[in-house]
Design a protein around this motif. Structure first.
Motif, PDB file in Angstrom:
ATOM      1  N   GLU A 131       0.836  -1.208   0.000  1.00  0.00           N
ATOM      2  CA  GLU A 131       0.000   0.000   0.000  1.00  0.00           C
ATOM      3  C   GLU A 131       0.868   1.255   0.000  1.00  0.00           C
ATOM      4  N   THR A 132       1.973   1.242   0.760  1.00  0.00           N
ATOM      5  CA  THR A 132       2.867   2.430   0.779  1.00  0.00           C
ATOM      6  C   THR A 132       3.528   2.629  -0.584  1.00  0.00           C
ATOM      7  N   LYS A 133       3.924   1.474  -1.221  1.00  0.00           N
ATOM      8  CA  LYS A 133       4.520   1.598  -2.562  1.00  0.00           C
ATOM      9  C   LYS A 133       3.525   2.164  -3.555  1.00  0.00           C
ATOM     10  N   MET A 134       2.266   1.686  -3.461  1.00  0.00           N
ATOM     11  CA  MET A 134       1.238   2.163  -4.388  1.00  0.00           C
ATOM     12  C   MET A 134       0.976   3.650  -4.161  1.00  0.00           C
ATOM     13  N   ARG A 135       0.932   4.062  -2.875  1.00  0.00           N
ATOM     14  CA  ARG A 135       0.732   5.479  -2.577  1.00  0.00           C
ATOM     15  C   ARG A 135       1.861   6.333  -3.204  1.00  0.00           C
ATOM     16  N   GLU A 136       3.110   5.864  -3.047  1.00  0.00           N
ATOM     17  CA  GLU A 136       4.245   6.629  -3.602  1.00  0.00           C
ATOM     18  C   GLU A 136       4.158   6.702  -5.120  1.00  0.00           C
ATOM     19  N   ALA A 137       3.752   5.573  -5.766  1.00  0.00           N
ATOM     20  CA  ALA A 137       3.648   5.573  -7.232  1.00  0.00           C
ATOM     21  C   ALA A 137       2.562   6.534  -7.692  1.00  0.00           C
TER      22      ALA A 137
ATOM     23  N   VAL B 107      -4.680   9.858  -4.188  1.00  0.00           N
ATOM     24  CA  VAL B 107      -4.221   8.698  -3.414  1.00  0.00           C
ATOM     25  C   VAL B 107      -5.390   8.024  -2.684  1.00  0.00           C
ATOM     26  N   VAL B 108      -6.224   8.796  -2.030  1.00  0.00           N
ATOM     27  CA  VAL B 108      -7.332   8.251  -1.229  1.00  0.00           C
ATOM     28  C   VAL B 108      -8.294   7.463  -2.108  1.00  0.00           C
TER      29      VAL B 108
ATOM     30  N   LEU C 178     -10.565   2.269  -3.943  1.00  0.00           N
ATOM     31  CA  LEU C 178     -10.981   1.378  -5.030  1.00  0.00           C
ATOM     32  C   LEU C 178     -10.228   0.046  -4.977  1.00  0.00           C
ATOM     33  N   HIS C 179      -8.950   0.117  -4.636  1.00  0.00           N
ATOM     34  CA  HIS C 179      -8.154  -1.104  -4.545  1.00  0.00           C
ATOM     35  C   HIS C 179      -8.681  -2.026  -3.419  1.00  0.00           C
ATOM     36  N   LYS C 180      -9.005  -1.431  -2.241  1.00  0.00           N
ATOM     37  CA  LYS C 180      -9.535  -2.222  -1.132  1.00  0.00           C
ATOM     38  C   LYS C 180     -10.889  -2.840  -1.477  1.00  0.00           C
TER      39      LYS C 180
END
Length: 573
Positions: free
Chosen positions: A239-245, A253-254, A259-261
């Motif tokens: 999740e942290t990697k996805m947020r950074e990307a 980001v939110v 949507l991913h969850k």
């Protein structure tokens, strides 16, 4: 009675006159006091007039007027009391004059009372003499009774000595038997202890295996917890990697994380639904296969069991007849012979009929006992008449066997087709129900919800011959509230009776009706059953109110009773 009434009236009038005189004296005393007060007030008024004190003069004049009015009232009351006193005196004198008329009767009454007292004393003397005589007779009876008791005591002591001697002899015999029985009991206890020891060992092994399984499950649980923590840590890193990307690309980001969850949650739900659907399909298929296998098994087992059962019953009848003629064959099993005798009433030809009336569970148990005997013997052999030597075959025995076989086959056909035999004797044919119940109707009245009620019913064989009785069931509407305890009595002669217990446990406050159904050798019958709730039953004791003949102006009354003979209270108007 009149003299006593006059005496009471004189005493009452004397009391009234005395009270009236006391009232008159008190009234005269108050009049004197008021007169003195009035003189004092007049003297004070003269002094105040001379002094010229107007206020005190007006006050004293008001007091004088009040005293004058009180004095006037007291004088009037004195006159009234005096008049009443004179009237009471007059009445008392009249009563005394009337009492004087009865003076002669009073003297006669006193003489009669004295004579009555003398009569009572004479009666007491006679009674005392009778009591003394009865006491002497009782004393004689007591002495004779004591002599009889002494004689009986001697006889009792002699009989007791004989009983003690017999008891000593019996005790010696009982001690011998007791040693034998205690030895058997010790053996039995030892065997039971061995069984309990084995049972305890099995339980210990089960506890140890349970302990091992608990420890293994605990280790598995710890490993699962570690794996879950690792998965959670990995998900957090992703999740942290996805947020950074997303931040590097400049997106929301939110929104992207939400949507991913949601997508992950939806995938988990779909996977769980597919697994549940698969398990349900497997369960349904297994149930269908089990039902199909049980139906096929029942279809295969029913004809084979019936044929085997009929053959075994006939072989039992045939072999019992042969055994009574020759003793060279092996003895029949005691347990099965006892069962046949108890169920069939002691005659082999009754056995097939008794077997037909047994319930489904009893049939399966008896089939097992017939097919698998406790001891090897006649049941383990296929006996053939052709193998018997010619000198051992008796034509009369063969004829008896053939007749018994025909009778059993006829009874089997009658039961299967439902055509029951008629009860015919030389005096006529029996018509109606073969069994009579007492009471004729099972009635549970005025029940309360949640309570338990029991009734014992007696069935009596009213037919002309030996009969059987078996419980079929109860009405469908009563199955949730009624239970019947009935032990089939087996063979019942004419006039014999048996009992069954009906238990009623109401769950709803509602009246119920149905019947308890039975089947007998001559046909089916039933006993009606009713359950009625509490109700109010109002009734009058009269249908017509008849006042009869009367005159104008006369008042006549009649009483009517309204009775509630039910168990439920009610209001009425």
């Amino acid at each position: 009675r009149n003299i006593k009434l006059l005496d009471d009236m004189v005493k009452e009038k004397e009391l009234v006159v005395q009270k009236t005189r006391q009232k008159l004296g008190a009234c005269q005393l108050r009049i004197k006091m008021l007169a003195k007060q009035l003189d004092c007030v007049d003297m004070e008024i003269e002094r105040e007039e001379e002094a010229g004190n107007v206020a005190a003069l007006s006050r004293l004049q008001a007091v004088r007027s009040r005293l004058c009015s009180e004095l006037q009232r007291e004088k009037e009351l004195e006159l009234i009391i005096d008049l009443k006193l004179n009237q009471n005196n007059l009445e008392m004198w009249e009563i005394e004059i009337e009492e004087g008329k009865y003076e002669v009767l009073r003297d006669e009454l006193q003489k009669e009372e004295e004579q009555l007292q003398k009569h009572y004393q004479e009666q007491r003397g006679r009674r005392i003499w009778k009591e003394k005589r009865t006491a002497l007779q009782a004393e004689r009876k007591r002495r004779s009774q004591d002599e009889k008791e002494e004689k009986a005591q001697k006889e009792y002591e002699e009989r007791k000595k004989k009983i003690l001697e017999d008891a000593k002899r019996n005790h010696k015999k009982a001690a011998c038997f007791l040693k034998q029985s205690t030895a058997r009991i010790h053996d039995k206890i030892a065997k039971e202890e061995e069984k309990t020891q084995e049972h305890m060992e099995r339980r210990i092994q089960a506890v140890l295996s349970l302990k091992n399984s608990i420890t293994s499950n605990r280790e598995k649980l710890q490993t699962l917890q570690v794996l879950n923590k690792a998965k959670a840590l990995e998900a957090k890193n992703e999740e942290t990697k996805m947020r950074e990307a997303i931040l590097a690309e400049g997106g929301n980001v939110v929104k992207e994380v939400f949507l991913h969850k949601r997508q992950l949650k939806h995938e988990k739900e779909e996977q769980a639904f597919r697994e549940l659907q698969k398990s349900r399909k497997i369960e349904i298929v297994s149930r269908i296969l089990k039902e199909k296998a049980s139906i096929d098994k029942q279809k295969e087992s029913q004809p084979r069991i019936r044929a085997t059962k009929t053959r075994v019953i006939f072989n039992y009848v045939f072999q019992t007849s042969v055994l009574s003629q020759k003793s060279w064959l092996s003895p029949s099993p005691p347990s099965l012979a006892d069962e046949g005798t108890a169920a069939g009433g002691g005659s082999p030809e009754d056995i097939p009929q008794d077997v037909l009336w047994e319930s489904g569970d009893d049939e399966e148990e008896k089939e097992k006992t017939f097919l698998e005997p406790e001891f090897p013997g006649l049941w383990g052999q296929e006996y053939d008449l052709r193998k018997i030597p010619k000198e051992e075959v008796d034509p009369t025995q063969l004829a008896i066997r053939a007749v018994k076989k025909e009778m059993s086959e006829k009874k089997m056909e009658e039961f299967q087709t439902g055509s029951f035999a008629k009860q015919i004797v030389p005096s006529g044919e029996h018509k109606g129900c073969a069994f009579h119940s007492k009471p004729s109707c099972i009635h549970f009245k005025d029940f309360d919800v949640g309570q338990t009620y029991k009734k014992k019913i007696i069935l009596t064989n009213a037919s002309y011959s030996v009969n059987y009785c078996r419980l079929v069931g109860i009405s469908e509407c009563l199955k949730d509230f009624i239970s019947v305890h009935f032990d089939p009595p087996g063979k019942m002669s004419t006039g014999m009776s048996c009992e069954f217990v009906v238990t009623f446990k109401p769950m709803i406050n509602q009246s119920l009706e149905g019947e308890v159904m039975f089947v007998a050798q001559t046909g089916s019958f039933s006993v009606p059953l009713k359950c009625t709730v509490k109700s109010c039953v109002l009734a009058l004791d009269k249908e017509l109110i008849d006042f009869g003949s009367h005159v104008v102006g006369e008042t006549i009354s009649r009483t009517i009773s309204l009775t509630n003979s039910g168990a439920l209270g009610t209001r009425f108007k």
